[in-house]
Design a protein around this motif. Structure first.
Motif, PDB file in Angstrom:
ATOM      1  N   LEU A 217       4.120  63.070 -12.880  1.00 39.69           N
ATOM      2  CA  LEU A 217       4.610  61.695 -12.784  1.00 39.69           C
ATOM      3  C   LEU A 217       3.600  60.798 -12.077  1.00 39.69           C
ATOM      4  CD1 LEU A 217       7.025  59.679 -13.090  1.00 39.69           C
ATOM      5  CD2 LEU A 217       7.723  60.410 -10.783  1.00 39.69           C
ATOM      6  N   LEU A 218       3.349  59.623 -12.642  1.00 44.14           N
ATOM      7  CA  LEU A 218       2.441  58.632 -12.065  1.00 44.14           C
ATOM      8  C   LEU A 218       3.232  57.409 -11.614  1.00 44.14           C
ATOM      9  CD1 LEU A 218      -0.448  58.701 -14.706  1.00 44.14           C
ATOM     10  CD2 LEU A 218      -0.394  59.866 -12.489  1.00 44.14           C
ATOM     11  N   TYR A 219       2.695  56.703 -10.633  1.00 43.25           N
ATOM     12  CA  TYR A 219       3.350  55.466 -10.203  1.00 43.25           C
ATOM     13  C   TYR A 219       3.426  54.461 -11.345  1.00 43.25           C
ATOM     14  CZ  TYR A 219       3.062  57.073  -5.361  1.00 43.25           C
ATOM     15  OH  TYR A 219       3.212  57.787  -4.197  1.00 43.25           O
ATOM     16  N   SER A 220       2.435  54.459 -12.217  1.00 43.54           N
ATOM     17  CA  SER A 220       2.468  53.525 -13.345  1.00 43.54           C
ATOM     18  C   SER A 220       3.698  53.746 -14.212  1.00 43.54           C
ATOM     19  CB  SER A 220       1.191  53.661 -14.178  1.00 43.54           C
ATOM     20  OG  SER A 220       1.033  54.986 -14.644  1.00 43.54           O
ATOM     21  N   GLU A 221       4.148  54.996 -14.328  1.00 45.75           N
ATOM     22  CA  GLU A 221       5.370  55.285 -15.085  1.00 45.75           C
ATOM     23  C   GLU A 221       6.603  54.780 -14.347  1.00 45.75           C
ATOM     24  OE1 GLU A 221       5.423  59.412 -16.814  1.00 45.75           O
ATOM     25  OE2 GLU A 221       3.602  59.581 -15.588  1.00 45.75           O
ATOM     26  N   MET A 222       6.512  54.753 -13.025  1.00 42.40           N
ATOM     27  CA  MET A 222       7.651  54.304 -12.227  1.00 42.40           C
ATOM     28  C   MET A 222       7.812  52.790 -12.248  1.00 42.40           C
ATOM     29  SD  MET A 222       7.116  56.925  -9.007  1.00 42.40           S
ATOM     30  CE  MET A 222       8.587  56.418  -8.114  1.00 42.40           C
ATOM     31  N   THR A 223       6.791  52.072 -12.725  1.00 38.50           N
ATOM     32  CA  THR A 223       6.882  50.612 -12.793  1.00 38.50           C
ATOM     33  C   THR A 223       7.421  50.117 -14.127  1.00 38.50           C
ATOM     34  OG1 THR A 223       4.603  50.326 -13.602  1.00 38.50           O
ATOM     35  CG2 THR A 223       4.930  50.379 -11.213  1.00 38.50           C
ATOM     36  N   THR A 224       7.725  51.020 -15.052  1.00 39.84           N
ATOM     37  CA  THR A 224       8.335  50.614 -16.318  1.00 39.84           C
ATOM     38  C   THR A 224       9.791  50.235 -16.057  1.00 39.84           C
ATOM     39  OG1 THR A 224       9.073  52.862 -16.838  1.00 39.84           O
ATOM     40  CG2 THR A 224       6.854  52.222 -17.573  1.00 39.84           C
ATOM     41  N   PRO A 225      10.426  49.501 -16.962  1.00 36.41           N
ATOM     42  CA  PRO A 225      11.842  49.158 -16.748  1.00 36.41           C
ATOM     43  C   PRO A 225      12.719  50.372 -16.481  1.00 36.41           C
ATOM     44  CG  PRO A 225      10.935  47.804 -18.504  1.00 36.41           C
ATOM     45  CD  PRO A 225       9.865  48.804 -18.145  1.00 36.41           C
ATOM     46  N   SER A 226      12.534  51.462 -17.231  1.00 39.42           N
ATOM     47  CA  SER A 226      13.352  52.649 -17.005  1.00 39.42           C
ATOM     48  C   SER A 226      13.006  53.306 -15.671  1.00 39.42           C
ATOM     49  CB  SER A 226      13.174  53.649 -18.144  1.00 39.42           C
ATOM     50  OG  SER A 226      11.818  54.077 -18.244  1.00 39.42           O
ATOM     51  N   GLY A 227      11.715  53.308 -15.313  1.00 38.24           N
ATOM     52  CA  GLY A 227      11.308  53.870 -14.032  1.00 38.24           C
ATOM     53  C   GLY A 227      11.878  53.090 -12.871  1.00 38.24           C
ATOM     54  N   LEU A 228      11.892  51.787 -12.980  1.00 33.85           N
ATOM     55  CA  LEU A 228      12.437  50.949 -11.913  1.00 33.85           C
ATOM     56  C   LEU A 228      13.949  51.127 -11.794  1.00 33.85           C
ATOM     57  CD1 LEU A 228      10.286  47.785 -12.621  1.00 33.85           C
ATOM     58  CD2 LEU A 228      10.160  49.191 -10.559  1.00 33.85           C
ATOM     59  N   ARG A 229      14.620  51.297 -12.901  1.00 31.80           N
ATOM     60  CA  ARG A 229      16.064  51.547 -12.836  1.00 31.80           C
ATOM     61  C   ARG A 229      16.356  52.864 -12.128  1.00 31.80           C
ATOM     62  NH1 ARG A 229      15.889  49.301 -18.109  1.00 31.80           N
ATOM     63  NH2 ARG A 229      15.858  51.390 -19.055  1.00 31.80           N
ATOM     64  N   ARG A 230      15.509  53.876 -12.333  1.00 32.61           N
ATOM     65  CA  ARG A 230      15.705  55.147 -11.645  1.00 32.61           C
ATOM     66  C   ARG A 230      15.489  54.980 -10.139  1.00 32.61           C
ATOM     67  NH1 ARG A 230      13.516  57.242 -16.500  1.00 32.61           N
ATOM     68  NH2 ARG A 230      11.378  57.106 -15.714  1.00 32.61           N
ATOM     69  N   ILE A 231      14.481  54.202  -9.758  1.00 32.79           N
ATOM     70  CA  ILE A 231      14.248  53.942  -8.332  1.00 32.79           C
ATOM     71  C   ILE A 231      15.458  53.259  -7.714  1.00 32.79           C
ATOM     72  CG2 ILE A 231      12.879  52.581  -6.700  1.00 32.79           C
ATOM     73  CD1 ILE A 231      10.456  53.050  -8.533  1.00 32.79           C
ATOM     74  N   ALA A 232      16.067  52.341  -8.452  1.00 30.19           N
ATOM     75  CA  ALA A 232      17.210  51.589  -7.925  1.00 30.19           C
ATOM     76  C   ALA A 232      18.412  52.477  -7.639  1.00 30.19           C
ATOM     77  CB  ALA A 232      17.600  50.483  -8.907  1.00 30.19           C
ATOM     78  N   GLU A 233      18.394  53.718  -8.120  1.00 33.73           N
ATOM     79  CA  GLU A 233      19.484  54.653  -7.839  1.00 33.73           C
ATOM     80  C   GLU A 233      19.425  55.192  -6.409  1.00 33.73           C
ATOM     81  OE1 GLU A 233      19.168  57.622 -10.818  1.00 33.73           O
ATOM     82  OE2 GLU A 233      19.705  56.285 -12.485  1.00 33.73           O
TER      83      GLU A 233
END
Length: 339
Positions: A217-233
């Motif tokens: 997993l890369l931070y760039s993947e975490m900045t996608t809309p789906s990645g950001l929604r997962r962070i919001a959990e």
């Protein structure tokens, strides 16, 4: 109103992570002060940026500790130095903090010799400063190298939550954020306390806990809309490298907004980018003044550009510059322009 977060205090002017650096940040108006914590050999959190004490204390000049020098593998890299977890808190109290960048910040180095505070002491100090200032002082804290410390039997998140609870800062409405570049530690914190959590992000790599587990997993993947929604959990905000918000090219020229801010807001996350510094060395080319890397440029103008881009707070080494930027941004007559 966007937050001004004093990065390791106001470490453009005082050695980082010291009580005088935090006090200056509060004096200059910071809403929050940010700090890093590592455990001692006897399980006491001390306020230092790294597991290795070499750059931020005088340990290398202390002959009584010469034999403590060793090499440790931390976050996948071999590091040679003196490590906080090899010292009791009593021994760490004998060390003195020094400026990590004495060539760049000679004025700060004049304040070398400060004691290394524990996290509990720092929380008490900040409560006193808040009383004197007549306003809340927020705490933004990063437990450093959580995967490393867990591997050696010193789960830093557990110690952190214990100290926050003792200081009455463990509620969801506390003026406190716990941040990490890793993911699993934030989940562990969430299982122990309601204190709010923030996902830090870097450029070009990924969270070390996932890397160590074989997850690419890369931070760039975490900045996608789906990645950001997962962070919001599990988090209320993100702390990205400022280049992830407003990019620059190889020459230091501004290359434009990335779209991260509106995407994060859409996911319900705030955005607190790091780190804003006034020296030319760290500024985008339009904000530099002259060619000397250590000379002060227009850090306030860079901060204001990010406020115009919609960020919700700034991590800064120079609290006064960020405060000036916020004041300019708040002026009713300001004209918002695209970056």
């Amino acid at each position: 109103m966007p937050l001004v977060i004093g990065h390791r205090g106001s470490c453009g002017y005082r050695p980082e992570n010291t009580l005088i650096s935090f006090a200056l940040a509060v004096e200059l108006g910071a809403d929050f002060v940010e700090m890093d914590v590592v455990p001692s050999a006897d399980g006491v959190l001390v306020v230092r940026h790294d597991a290795d004490l070499s750059d931020s204390t005088d340990v290398a000049a202390r002959p009584e500790f010469a034999e403590r020098r060793r090499t440790a593998t931390i976050d996948g890299a071999d590091v040679d130095g003196w490590f906080a977890d090899d010292f009791t808190v009593a021994e760490i109290r004998t060390l003195r903090a020094v400026e990590r960048h004495p060539d760049l910040r000679r004025h700060s180095a004049r304040y070398d010799g400060q004691p290394v505070p524990t996290f509990a002491e720092t929380l008490t100090w900040l409560a006193q400063l808040a009383t004197e200032a007549g306003r809340p002082i927020g705490v933004y804290v990063e437990p450093k190298h959580p995967t490393y410390y867990r591997s050696i039997g010193k789960p830093v998140e557990d110690l952190l939550v214990k100290d926050l609870a003792a200081a009455g800062r463990d509620r969801a409405d506390s003026p406190t954020f716990v941040q990490s570049f890793e993911i699993d530690p934030l989940h562990r914190v969430a299982s122990m306390t309601e204190v709010r959590r923030v996902q830090l992000m870097g450029s070009g790599h990924g969270p070390y806990d996932r890397t160590a587990a074989g997850d690419p997993l890369l931070y760039s993947e975490m900045t996608t809309p789906s990645g950001l929604r997962r962070i919001a959990e599990y988090a209320v905000g993100i702390g990205p490298n400022k280049e992830m918000v407003l990019a620059t090219d190889r020459t230091g020229q501004l290359a434009g907004l990335t779209g991260l801010v509106p995407a994060a807001h859409e996911a319900g996350l705030f955005v607190h980018p790091y780190t804003f510094r006034d020296e030319n060395k760290y500024l985008a080319e339009p904000y530099r003044r002259g060619t000397d890397p250590s000379a002060r440029g227009d850090g306030a103008a860079e901060c204001e550009a990010f406020l115009r881009a919609g960020v919700d707070g700034l991590f800064t080494d120079f609290v006064d510059s960020a405060m000036a930027a916020r004041a300019a941004w708040l002026r009713p007559e300001r004209v918002l322009t695209s970056v």
